[in-house]
Design an enzyme around this catalytic site. Structure first.
Site, mmCIF file in Angstrom:
data_model
loop_
_atom_site.group_PDB
_atom_site.id
_atom_site.type_symbol
_atom_site.label_atom_id
_atom_site.label_comp_id
_atom_site.label_asym_id
_atom_site.label_seq_id
_atom_site.Cartn_x
_atom_site.Cartn_y
_atom_site.Cartn_z
ATOM 1 N N GLY A 93 0.950 -1.438 -0.063
ATOM 2 C CA GLY A 93 -0.074 -0.147 -0.184
ATOM 3 C C GLY A 93 0.898 1.229 0.167
ATOM 4 N N ASP A 122 2.068 -1.889 -4.362
ATOM 5 C CA ASP A 122 0.681 -1.260 -4.268
ATOM 6 C C ASP A 122 -0.062 -2.045 -5.425
ATOM 7 O OD1 ASP A 122 -0.542 1.533 -2.909
ATOM 8 O OD2 ASP A 122 -1.859 0.737 -4.776
ATOM 9 N N ILE A 123 -1.243 -2.047 -5.253
ATOM 10 C CA ILE A 123 -2.206 -2.456 -6.248
ATOM 11 C C ILE A 123 -2.062 -1.599 -7.597
ATOM 12 C CG2 ILE A 123 -4.442 -1.515 -5.748
ATOM 13 C CD1 ILE A 123 -5.392 -4.523 -5.791
ATOM 14 N N ARG A 124 -1.883 -0.422 -7.387
ATOM 15 C CA ARG A 124 -1.556 0.539 -8.491
ATOM 16 C C ARG A 124 -0.242 0.673 -9.069
ATOM 17 N NH1 ARG A 124 -4.269 6.017 -5.868
ATOM 18 N NH2 ARG A 124 -3.104 5.508 -4.013
ATOM 19 N N LYS A 146 -10.752 -1.464 12.428
ATOM 20 C CA LYS A 146 -9.266 -1.340 12.979
ATOM 21 C C LYS A 146 -9.068 -1.706 14.440
ATOM 22 C CE LYS A 146 -7.033 1.145 9.855
ATOM 23 N NZ LYS A 146 -5.999 0.721 9.135
ATOM 24 N N ASP A 151 -1.098 -7.271 -4.829
ATOM 25 C CA ASP A 151 -2.344 -7.197 -4.008
ATOM 26 C C ASP A 151 -2.480 -7.725 -2.522
ATOM 27 O OD1 ASP A 151 -5.147 -7.346 -3.318
ATOM 28 O OD2 ASP A 151 -5.598 -8.529 -5.189
ATOM 29 N N TYR A 161 -14.839 1.092 9.101
ATOM 30 C CA TYR A 161 -13.476 1.075 9.320
ATOM 31 C C TYR A 161 -13.115 1.110 10.714
ATOM 32 C CZ TYR A 161 -9.244 4.175 8.775
ATOM 33 O OH TYR A 161 -7.946 4.691 8.720
ATOM 34 N N GLY A 198 -0.207 5.168 -1.537
ATOM 35 C CA GLY A 198 -1.079 6.056 -0.643
ATOM 36 C C GLY A 198 -0.548 7.370 -0.008
ATOM 37 N N GLN A 199 -1.317 7.892 0.428
ATOM 38 C CA GLN A 199 -0.994 9.093 1.457
ATOM 39 C C GLN A 199 0.097 9.028 2.252
ATOM 40 O OE1 GLN A 199 -3.782 11.095 4.031
ATOM 41 N NE2 GLN A 199 -2.815 13.144 3.794
HETATM 42 N N1 LIG Z 1 -4.407 9.268 6.010
HETATM 43 C C1 LIG Z 1 -4.971 9.416 7.314
HETATM 44 O O1 LIG Z 1 -5.371 10.411 7.863
HETATM 45 C C2 LIG Z 1 -4.880 8.180 8.288
HETATM 46 C C3 LIG Z 1 -5.391 8.264 9.433
HETATM 47 C C4 LIG Z 1 -5.486 7.115 10.228
HETATM 48 C C5 LIG Z 1 -5.011 5.778 9.918
HETATM 49 N N2 LIG Z 1 -4.566 5.775 8.576
HETATM 50 C C6 LIG Z 1 -4.408 4.338 8.015
HETATM 51 O O2 LIG Z 1 -2.978 4.479 7.439
HETATM 52 C C7 LIG Z 1 -3.150 3.305 6.363
HETATM 53 C C8 LIG Z 1 -2.533 4.194 5.042
HETATM 54 O O3 LIG Z 1 -3.553 5.182 4.844
HETATM 55 P P1 LIG Z 1 -3.230 6.094 3.657
HETATM 56 O O4 LIG Z 1 -3.894 7.538 4.173
HETATM 57 O O5 LIG Z 1 -1.943 6.348 2.987
HETATM 58 O O6 LIG Z 1 -4.416 5.548 2.878
HETATM 59 P P2 LIG Z 1 -4.674 5.674 1.049
HETATM 60 O O7 LIG Z 1 -5.926 5.395 0.774
HETATM 61 O O8 LIG Z 1 -4.012 7.114 0.838
HETATM 62 O O9 LIG Z 1 -3.586 4.480 0.776
HETATM 63 C C9 LIG Z 1 -3.839 3.347 0.771
HETATM 64 C C10 LIG Z 1 -3.110 2.706 -0.399
HETATM 65 O O10 LIG Z 1 -3.608 1.159 -0.400
HETATM 66 C C11 LIG Z 1 -3.735 0.844 -1.749
HETATM 67 N N3 LIG Z 1 -4.502 -0.388 -1.716
HETATM 68 C C12 LIG Z 1 -5.742 -0.673 -1.434
HETATM 69 N N4 LIG Z 1 -6.267 -1.993 -1.883
HETATM 70 C C13 LIG Z 1 -5.029 -2.510 -2.015
HETATM 71 C C14 LIG Z 1 -4.638 -3.801 -2.218
HETATM 72 N N5 LIG Z 1 -5.836 -4.910 -2.137
HETATM 73 N N6 LIG Z 1 -3.510 -4.186 -2.422
HETATM 74 C C15 LIG Z 1 -2.435 -3.238 -2.464
HETATM 75 N N7 LIG Z 1 -2.782 -2.174 -2.330
HETATM 76 C C16 LIG Z 1 -4.017 -1.768 -1.992
HETATM 77 C C17 LIG Z 1 -4.162 2.176 -2.303
HETATM 78 O O11 LIG Z 1 -3.805 1.958 -3.933
HETATM 79 C C18 LIG Z 1 -3.403 3.141 -1.958
HETATM 80 O O12 LIG Z 1 -2.245 3.318 -2.558
HETATM 81 C C19 LIG Z 1 -4.387 2.732 6.218
HETATM 82 O O13 LIG Z 1 -4.266 1.576 7.170
HETATM 83 C C20 LIG Z 1 -5.302 3.763 7.078
HETATM 84 O O14 LIG Z 1 -6.161 3.152 7.564
HETATM 85 C C21 LIG Z 1 -4.640 6.597 7.485
#
Ligand SMILES: NC(=O)c1ccc[n+]([C@@H]2O[C@H](COP(=O)([O-])OP(=O)(O)OC[C@H]3O[C@@H](n4cnc5c(N)ncnc54)[C@H](O)[C@@H]3O)[C@@H](O)[C@H]2O)c1
Length: 320
Positions: A10, A36-38, A148, A54, A144, A13-14
């Site tokens: 993953g 990542d899946i993307r 968690k 994945d 969600y 992501g952000q």
């Molecule tokens: N950003 C926040 O504010 C925040 C706050 C609390 C917790 N979190 C946790 O931190 C973690 C990362 O969050 P984020 O903000 O980067 O999320 P995001 O949605 O920006 O990134 C998640 C990434 O996971 C990838 N993904 C989704 N399904 C997938 C799969 N089946 N296989 C592989 N990759 C896959 C997506 O393509 C994406 O790039 C998560 O567990 C989220 O719950 C984030």
């Protein structure tokens, strides 16, 4: 240079983009495999090992771990709060199955450490909302949050039953300029900076007085690495640690932006995310993280706003 070999699931992501870049500085580019899946995020493309993977494909993850001699996994793939409410069963499947597979793999392959993030979404409307303690009433109302909290319990279980060194943080809403948010309830606090610079106005999907715990990404990344590098004996909670930096409302972040962009205006059109926010804490007590392994935040609202606008102006080619 450390000898760990890290797999990030993953990574696009952000959080993943910035965490990958930060971990590569500590462990060396070749020792941090981003997946990542993307397709690779532009900041990761061509910048170190990258693979499409994945998080639901336990076999493929296992093969990669063996082939690359992986010693640590950071599992970031998840469906977030707002996206999860649109597809609850899918969110449950992805969030739980990916974690259970990685925990099992951790035991089988004797991984040295696993990181899996939790969230303030574990708390619900029956939780005390001001300075929410580490241990308190926990009755999440979103899929969600349920996933968690269940995940935290599984992490604790694997640690106690098999000695797996799995560590976790309950992140608040995270604010970043390098990578985009991925469908959470706190995303407004990133969008507002983009819209302020591009259009000078923003319509918030949360009401003006909705206070939520927030953190600048620089602090979150540093905190994550500090948690992972802390000696085992300092990690006294195997549920996720509360982690806090600041708490503000849409009205207050707008006022902070107006100090830099006086003509910026905000209006409010709350949507389904308002209800999610109403069930979450307004502020978080993170004394345990501060006392156990020395957590300390560096960014408040003013400092974060100055830094966000500085970097986004450059990124968006805004000249004023
Ligand atoms: N950003 C926040 O504010 C925040 C706050 C609390 C917790 N979190 C946790 O931190 C973690 C990362 O969050 P984020 O903000 O980067 O999320 P995001 O949605 O920006 O990134 C998640 C990434 O996971 C990838 N993904 C989704 N399904 C997938 C799969 N089946 N296989 C592989 N990759 C896959 C997506 O393509 C994406 O790039 C998560 O567990 C989220 O719950 C984030």
């Amino acid at each position: 240079m450390k000898t760990e070999k890290i797999l990030i699931i993953g990574a696009g992501g952000q959080i993943g983009v910035e965490l990958t870049l930060a971990l590569r500085k500590v462990y060396g580019e070749a020792n941090v495999i981003a997946t990542d899946i993307r397709e690779a995020h532009p900041l990761l493309a061509g910048a170190g090992p990258y693979a499409i993977l994945d998080a639901m494909d336990g076999k493929a993850i296992h093969e990669l771990v063996k082939k690359e001699g992986i010693t640590q996994i950071y599992l970031l793939a998840a469906l977030l709060s707002a996206t999860g409410e649109k597809a609850p069963m899918k969110a449950w499947d992805i969030n739980m199955q990916s974690l259970l597979q990685v925990l099992e793999l951790g035991v089988q392959e004797k991984l040295t450490k696993i990181y899996w993030p939790s969230s303030i979404a574990v708390f619900g409307p029956t939780t005390p909302r001001e300075e929410t303690p580490q241990q308190t009433v926990v009755e999440p109302r979103t899929v969600y949050g349920i996933s968690k909290y269940a995940g935290e319990l599984w992490c604790q279980y694997y640690n106690q039953r098999w000695g797996l060194d799995v560590r976790s943080l309950r992140y608040p809403g995270l604010i970043s300029w390098k990578s985009e948010p991925g469908g959470g309830t706190t995303d407004y606090a990133v969008e507002i900076y983009h819209e302020a610079l591009k259009h000078g106005k923003y319509t918030s999907f949360l009401s003006e007085d909705t206070y939520l715990p927030m953190m600048y990404m620089d602090d979150a990344i540093r905190g994550t690495i500090e948690l992972m590098e802390a000696p085992q004996e300092q990690i006294k909670s195997r549920m996720a640690y509360n982690l806090s930096a600041m708490s503000f409302s849409p009205k207050e972040i707008a006022a902070a932006i107006q100090k830099h962009i006086p003509d910026f205006t905000i209006d409010y059109a709350p949507d389904f995310r308002q209800q999610i926010a109403n069930g979450w804490p307004k502020s978080i007590d993170d004394t345990a993280a501060r006392n156990h392994w020395g957590w300390a935040h560096k960014y408040d609202l003013e400092k974060m706003t100055a830094d966000m606008l500085l970097h986004l102006k450059e990124q968006l080619h805004v000249t004023q």
